[in-house]
Scaffold this motif. Structure first.
Motif, PDB file in Angstrom:
ATOM      1  N   LEU A   1      26.633  27.227 146.872  1.00  0.00           N
ATOM      2  CA  LEU A   1      26.331  25.856 147.249  1.00  0.00           C
ATOM      3  C   LEU A   1      26.059  25.719 148.751  1.00  0.00           C
ATOM      4  O   LEU A   1      25.096  25.080 149.166  1.00  0.00           O
ATOM      5  N   GLY A   2      26.928  26.315 149.570  1.00  0.00           N
ATOM      6  CA  GLY A   2      26.760  26.181 151.011  1.00  0.00           C
ATOM      7  C   GLY A   2      25.454  26.782 151.502  1.00  0.00           C
ATOM      8  O   GLY A   2      24.714  26.154 152.280  1.00  0.00           O
ATOM      9  N   GLU A   3      25.155  27.995 151.063  1.00  0.00           N
ATOM     10  CA  GLU A   3      23.904  28.640 151.462  1.00  0.00           C
ATOM     11  C   GLU A   3      22.701  27.843 150.975  1.00  0.00           C
ATOM     12  O   GLU A   3      21.698  27.698 151.686  1.00  0.00           O
ATOM     13  N   ASN A   4      22.805  27.295 149.769  1.00  0.00           N
ATOM     14  CA  ASN A   4      21.692  26.524 149.219  1.00  0.00           C
ATOM     15  C   ASN A   4      21.474  25.203 149.949  1.00  0.00           C
ATOM     16  O   ASN A   4      20.338  24.708 150.028  1.00  0.00           O
ATOM     17  N   VAL A   5      22.546  24.615 150.479  1.00  0.00           N
ATOM     18  CA  VAL A   5      22.389  23.405 151.290  1.00  0.00           C
ATOM     19  C   VAL A   5      21.566  23.728 152.531  1.00  0.00           C
ATOM     20  O   VAL A   5      20.627  23.002 152.893  1.00  0.00           O
TER      21      VAL A   5
END
Length: 566
Positions: free
Chosen positions: A401-405
């Protein structure tokens, strides 16, 4: 291709010009640094202890962590040597261990993650099977144990009903900006973190300002106080907070504190919990480190959250320690940032704290009634069209999730996308998104520290410069000191502030949190802070764009291989 002869000529001419003006540029930067630092010190009224001596309690804790690390390493070495020696006496053991190595390597290869995270372990295990497997069990497993994962899932099933999607808010965002709405919808659907309005945001360009503001808001608490931090140091910075917490606990408020055992290991000792509980402050430690070989100590609670009455919440890059308030400066000026949320958006921060509090230890007493911590808050935001989406990332699932944000911000940016991070250890996928954004005409910049806190990690960070710089990403080093802030801003419209570094640990191994902002006044403050950081930073793009020597390339390739293990 990105480069053609014309562009090479321009770059060459620019390099010559930079070399001629190098002395003048350095002088200008140094003057700006002095002025910048002086103004900050005066505005914050900081009393600096440049030596940064630890107190006795902290030193005892450092000794404990060091002893545990040495003892664990000894266990690995002794067990590895025993297995290695035993294999010399049994051909069947050699064959069996070889088969086990192949099975583990194939399992790693089949994991749904990026290749850069898999290759080091595969190479290490195939080259040194015995020690490779033992170290992988300790540090390389992708997440916590099945038992811990089940416990988190049980807690989440009780908390998720309080995080209800607000379809009307998402619909209004889809009308104003469909591209941004699609990124927000992804976080809502796959992370279960709603987007909110009716939330005011205040940005802090320095950790000391954020902590001082927290103390003022803690004084107003009437029901409960939650604090969750990777690192807490029981010294001057924490003292005013501790006084308020103790007073509020004596008044009958529910006061809770969580800290990470590794993160706080250099700051407090094992007696911290008892001292807190003697003051009426409930305290829990995440993932307690023991001197015995274990397989989950690589996952840490890297979140930084404060929640007051479910109405006011804080998060950002800073911990509660003297480094962040400039009382000590072993790495120059320590730059960190954070935000305060007031209103509906605080619900998610409350949920994140309660998740960790109830899941941190199996034999702790869980909350029977969570509803008391999700009160109906009477609040009317000043900003009517500000969209706020607090979110979290976890090693419990395969959703990055963090990388995709971060990648989503690069993908939707049209004019510029700027990052600041203390560590730059990124995946091939994220590196490619940086490059594609540049090729679309986006001004992409990354600020990293000018003074390192960890020299090996700093060398790894710099090993990524060449690939990014030669593809058009502009690299800046924050010359006043160490920038610990973790932020991204795009087009002056959206921003992300939180605990996520641009490195493998934050993106794959730790529990993290952040806030995604769209169309908020605080974004303008973030933009201005980025501009101030650029003024006192040295651009090193041209320096790392040029040809590297063979020894340097070899050493950087070696660093890149071990980067996911650091």
């Amino acid at each position: 291709m990105y480069k053609d002869k014309g562009k090479e000529s321009i770059i060459k001419n620019q390099d010559n010009l930079n070399n001629k003006n190098d002395t003048n540029n350095k002088s200008d930067i140094n003057n700006k640094n002095k002025a910048h630092k002086k103004s900050l010190d005066e505005s914050l009224k900081v009393k600096i202890n440049p030596k940064g001596k630890a107190n006795r309690n902290a030193q005892n804790s450092v000794n404990r962590i060091a002893a545990i690390a040495i003892f664990t390493l000894l266990q690995i070495v002794v067990l590895g040597l025993m297995l290695y020696e035993f294999s010399n006496y049994s051909i069947y053991f050699q064959i069996g261990f070889g088969v086990l190595s192949i099975i583990i390597v194939l399992t790693i290869y089949g994991r749904h993650t990026n290749s850069a995270n898999k290759m080091p372990w595969m190479i290490f295990i195939m080259c040194v099977p015995v020690f490779g497997i033992l170290l992988y069990l300790l540090m390389g497993r992708p997440g916590v144990t099945a038992k811990a994962k089940k416990r988190f899932e049980e807690i989440d099933s009780k908390i998720l009903p309080y995080l209800k999607p607000r379809r009307s808010i998402l619909n209004s965002l889809e009308i104003s900006d469909p591209n941004i709405a699609s990124r927000v919808k992804y976080v809502e659907d796959y992370g279960h973190f709603p987007v909110y309005k009716n939330t005011d945001v205040v940005y802090f360009d320095d950790a000391r300002k954020g902590i001082e503001d927290q103390v003022r808001e803690l004084e107003k608490a009437r029901s409960f106080i939650f604090m969750e931090y990777y690192a807490i140091q029981d010294t001057d910075t924490f003292e005013p907070i501790k006084e308020v917490l103790a007073r509020k606990a004596a008044e009958g408020l529910e006061v809770r504190v969580i800290y990470d055992d590794i993160g706080s290991g250099g700051f407090i000792n094992s007696g911290f919990i008892k001292r807190m509980e003697d003051l009426g402050i409930k305290c829990r430690v995440f993932n307690h480190v023991s001197p015995f070989f274990q397989v989950i100590m690589n996952n840490r609670d890297h979140r930084k959250i404060t929640v007051i009455d479910g109405k006011v919440g804080y998060t950002g890059g800073y911990n509660i320690a003297d480094l962040y308030t400039h009382r000590i400066e072993p790495h120059g000026f320590w730059k960190d940032t954070g935000v305060r949320l007031t209103g509906d958006g605080v619900v998610t921060l409350t949920a994140l704290f309660l998740e960790m509090w109830n899941a941190v230890k199996a034999n702790d007493i869980d909350d029977n009634d969570l509803s008391i911590f999700f009160p109906r808050v009477s609040y009317t935001a000043v900003e009517k069209d500000c969209f706020v989406q607090p979110f979290a990332d976890t090693p419990l699932d395969e959703e990055l999730l963090g990388e995709n944000v971060y990648m989503g911000m690069l993908q939707t940016a049209r004019k510029y996308c700027w990052f600041v991070t203390p560590y730059l250890v990124i995946t091939d996928e994220l590196c490619r998104e940086f490059e594609i954004a540049v090729k679309r005409g986006v001004d992409v910049r990354i600020i990293t520290p000018g003074i390192p806190d960890k020299k090996v990690v700093y060398a790894i960070t710099r090993s990524y410069y060449n690939e990014l710089a030669r593809n058009g990403v502009r690299i800046f080093e924050y010359t006043p000191g160490f920038c610990h802030a973790k932020m991204c801003i795009a087009d002056g419209q959206c921003a992300a502030v939180g605990t996520l570094n641009l490195d493998f640990r934050s993106l794959y191994l730790h529990f993290e949190d952040g806030v995604y902002l769209y169309n908020c006044k605080a974004i303008k403050d973030i933009e201005e802070d980025f501009k101030e950081m650029f003024k006192v930073s040295t651009e090193v793009t041209d320096k790392y764009h040029s040809h590297r020597s063979v020894p340097l390339r070899i050493s950087q390739c070696a660093l890149r291989i071990v980067a996911p293990l650091v």
